[in-house]
Design a protein around this motif. Structure first.
Motif, short mmCIF file in Angstrom:
data_model
loop_
_atom_site.label_atom_id
_atom_site.label_comp_id
_atom_site.label_asym_id
_atom_site.label_seq_id
_atom_site.Cartn_x
_atom_site.Cartn_y
_atom_site.Cartn_z
N GLU A 130 0.83 -1.24 0.00
CA GLU A 130 0.11 -0.01 0.10
C GLU A 130 0.95 1.22 0.09
O GLU A 130 0.25 2.51 0.34
N LEU A 131 2.16 1.22 -0.37
CA LEU A 131 3.03 2.10 -0.45
C LEU A 131 2.63 3.39 -1.39
O LEU A 131 2.00 3.15 -2.38
N GLU A 132 2.79 4.57 -0.75
CA GLU A 132 2.69 5.87 -1.93
C GLU A 132 3.73 6.05 -2.80
O GLU A 132 4.78 5.17 -2.32
N PRO A 133 3.44 6.29 -3.83
CA PRO A 133 4.43 6.40 -5.03
C PRO A 133 5.69 7.00 -4.43
O PRO A 133 6.92 6.63 -4.88
N ILE A 134 5.75 8.19 -3.51
CA ILE A 134 7.11 8.82 -3.23
C ILE A 134 7.75 7.77 -2.33
O ILE A 134 9.04 7.72 -2.27
N ALA A 135 6.98 6.66 -1.67
CA ALA A 135 7.85 5.67 -1.08
C ALA A 135 8.58 4.69 -1.57
O ALA A 135 9.64 4.09 -1.12
N ARG A 136 8.34 4.48 -3.09
CA ARG A 136 8.85 3.63 -3.66
C ARG A 136 10.32 4.23 -4.16
O ARG A 136 11.10 3.07 -4.86
N ILE A 137 10.45 5.20 -4.37
CA ILE A 137 11.79 5.83 -4.91
C ILE A 137 12.76 5.49 -4.04
O ILE A 137 12.89 5.70 -2.72
N SER A 138 13.99 4.62 -4.78
CA SER A 138 15.08 4.30 -3.71
C SER A 138 16.27 5.41 -3.91
O SER A 138 17.33 5.45 -3.01
N GLY A 139 16.24 6.10 -4.96
CA GLY A 139 17.46 6.93 -5.27
C GLY A 139 18.34 6.32 -6.43
O GLY A 139 19.22 7.09 -6.98
N LEU A 140 18.20 5.08 -6.64
CA LEU A 140 18.74 4.27 -7.81
C LEU A 140 17.72 4.01 -8.66
O LEU A 140 16.87 2.97 -8.47
N LEU B 239 17.56 1.96 -11.17
CA LEU B 239 17.38 0.49 -11.55
C LEU B 239 16.59 -0.12 -10.53
O LEU B 239 16.18 -1.48 -10.55
N ILE B 240 16.54 0.34 -9.17
CA ILE B 240 15.62 -0.51 -8.06
C ILE B 240 14.68 0.35 -7.51
O ILE B 240 14.74 1.54 -7.06
N GLU B 241 13.55 -0.28 -7.22
CA GLU B 241 12.43 0.24 -6.49
C GLU B 241 12.26 -0.31 -5.23
O GLU B 241 12.26 -1.56 -5.00
N ARG B 242 11.94 0.59 -4.26
CA ARG B 242 11.53 -0.15 -2.82
C ARG B 242 10.48 -0.87 -3.03
O ARG B 242 9.29 -0.53 -3.50
N LYS B 243 10.33 -1.88 -2.34
CA LYS B 243 9.51 -3.08 -2.15
C LYS B 243 8.77 -2.97 -0.69
O LYS B 243 9.42 -2.67 0.16
N SER B 244 7.62 -3.28 -0.65
CA SER B 244 6.77 -3.49 0.47
C SER B 244 6.88 -5.02 0.69
O SER B 244 5.88 -5.98 0.20
#
Length: 370
Positions: A138-148, A150-155
């Motif tokens: 249920e992550l908000e879009p901004i919480a998915r940004i990792s800074g890289l 190539l990689i998306e933050r996962k829940s």
């Protein structure tokens, strides 16, 4: 006014055991842990092959307790590694069974929860459910940004226990879960810190890979440059590095044990190194809670500490002293997954919630365009 009474069979498979419970509404009628011989489990080449064996063990245990299956209103199993879905209670359907059997997000014994629940429920002509699997996203879009890029933050986190603990805290405050801003910290073999806003977990660390605070057996977030150099040092294979992150780090890596009680005994005997490491784990959890509070702009109704480590008074006090200025700290030790499963099914049976439909392949298309 007469209150309806529902009987619910709940099933929670673990590696060498299966927890089974029968609940009347939210009260346990029977709870059992069926232990499986490790050698027998090892004979099965795949997790799916354990299906019939575990189901027969469950039915035998229920028969021994003289539980009348014809009196059941629903069967609820632990959710497995499905596609990312929002939280809630889901009806086990063909799309879900397909993803559980092929292990869409990985082969794990929890996948059998929904499968066995469906098989038993089908024979009784009653519904089968799962509740809040670890892949709740249920992550908000901004919480998915990792800074890289190539990689998306996962829940991936302890969704079942986190949401159950949040609901308990809401009830204690005389409000609904959907009305509150709550930070829930599950502290067990892994540690996850979830930001619950309006009934959704809008940010959380990935507990599967050990992101966030270190824990009894996981490394947590480590200095990335040093970690990259370690990976390419030539001293470790990929599997060895993963074992360092998950299984051989945290308390295990520093102190040789993942047992918090053992660590507290070491501290009581004057072991200063053990005291430092234990305090460091509490320190990192407190830092993560502080970070989570910023997501809610400091508007936090309460902080909930749950999981096995929450039984440790010393550990809880150390965290609470650092974060109680943010909000009141509530402690719900342990995790009663059978109860949480039963309560999830009950919310559907008594009409407080509507069971959700798992879309399978269609779900990916929905997620791509959301």
């Amino acid at each position: 006014m007469q209150v309806s009474r529902y009987r619910i069979l709940v099933i929670n498979p673990a590696v060498t055991s299966t927890k089974v419970g029968v609940y009347e509404n939210n009260l346990p009628v029977m709870e059992r842990t069926i232990t499986h011989d490790k050698e027998i489990i090892a004979e099965f080449k795949t997790i799916n092959e354990q299906d019939h064996f575990r189901k027969q063990m469950i039915l035998a245990a229920l028969d021994k307790e003289e539980i009348n299956l014809s009196k059941m209103d629903a069967v609820c199993g632990r959710g497995g590694l499905l596609r990312p879905i929002e939280g809630g209670t889901y009806t086990v359907n063909k799309a879900m069974l397909e993803d559980l059997r092929k292990g869409y997000n990985g082969q794990h014994v929890s996948n059998l929860g929904g499968i066995i629940a469906y098989e038993i429920a089908s024979g009784l002509n009653i519904p089968a459910y799962i509740v809040d699997p670890v892949v709740v996203d249920e992550l908000e879009p901004i919480a998915r940004i990792s800074g890289l890029p190539l990689i998306e933050r996962k829940s991936i986190f302890h969704a079942l226990n986190q949401k159950a603990a949040a609901r308990k805290a809401a009830s204690e405050l005389g409000k609904s879960y959907e009305e509150l801003n709550v930070i829930v910290v599950h502290m067990g073999g892994g540690v996850t810190v979830g930001v619950h806003k309006g009934g959704k977990v809008i940010d959380v660390n990935n507990g599967l890979d050990g992101e966030g605070p270190f824990s009894p057996a996981r490394a947590g977030t480590v200095p990335i440059g040093d970690f990259v150099r370690l990976c390419f040092s030539g001293d470790y294979f990929r599997e060895e590095v993963m074992r360092q992150l998950v299984g051989q780090s945290g308390l295990v890596g520093y102190l040789g044990t993942n047992n918090a009680i053992t660590v507290e005994k070491m501290i009581d005997k004057g072991d200063k190194h053990a005291e430092l490491i234990y305090e460091a784990m509490a320190y990192q959890i407190a830092k993560e809670i502080g970070s989570a509070a910023t997501v809610l702009s400091g508007k936090v109704d309460c902080i909930v500490l749950t999981g096995g480590l929450a039984y440790g008074r010393r550990f809880v006090d150390s965290i609470s002293k650092k974060v109680s200025w943010i909000a009141d700290v509530t402690v719900h030790p342990g995790e009663n997954e059978l109860q949480a499963l039963a309560e999830g099914a009950l919310r559907v049976l008594d009409g407080r919630e509507t069971a959700k439909e798992y879309l399978g392949k269609q779900l990916n298309a929905v997620n791509v365009h959301r």
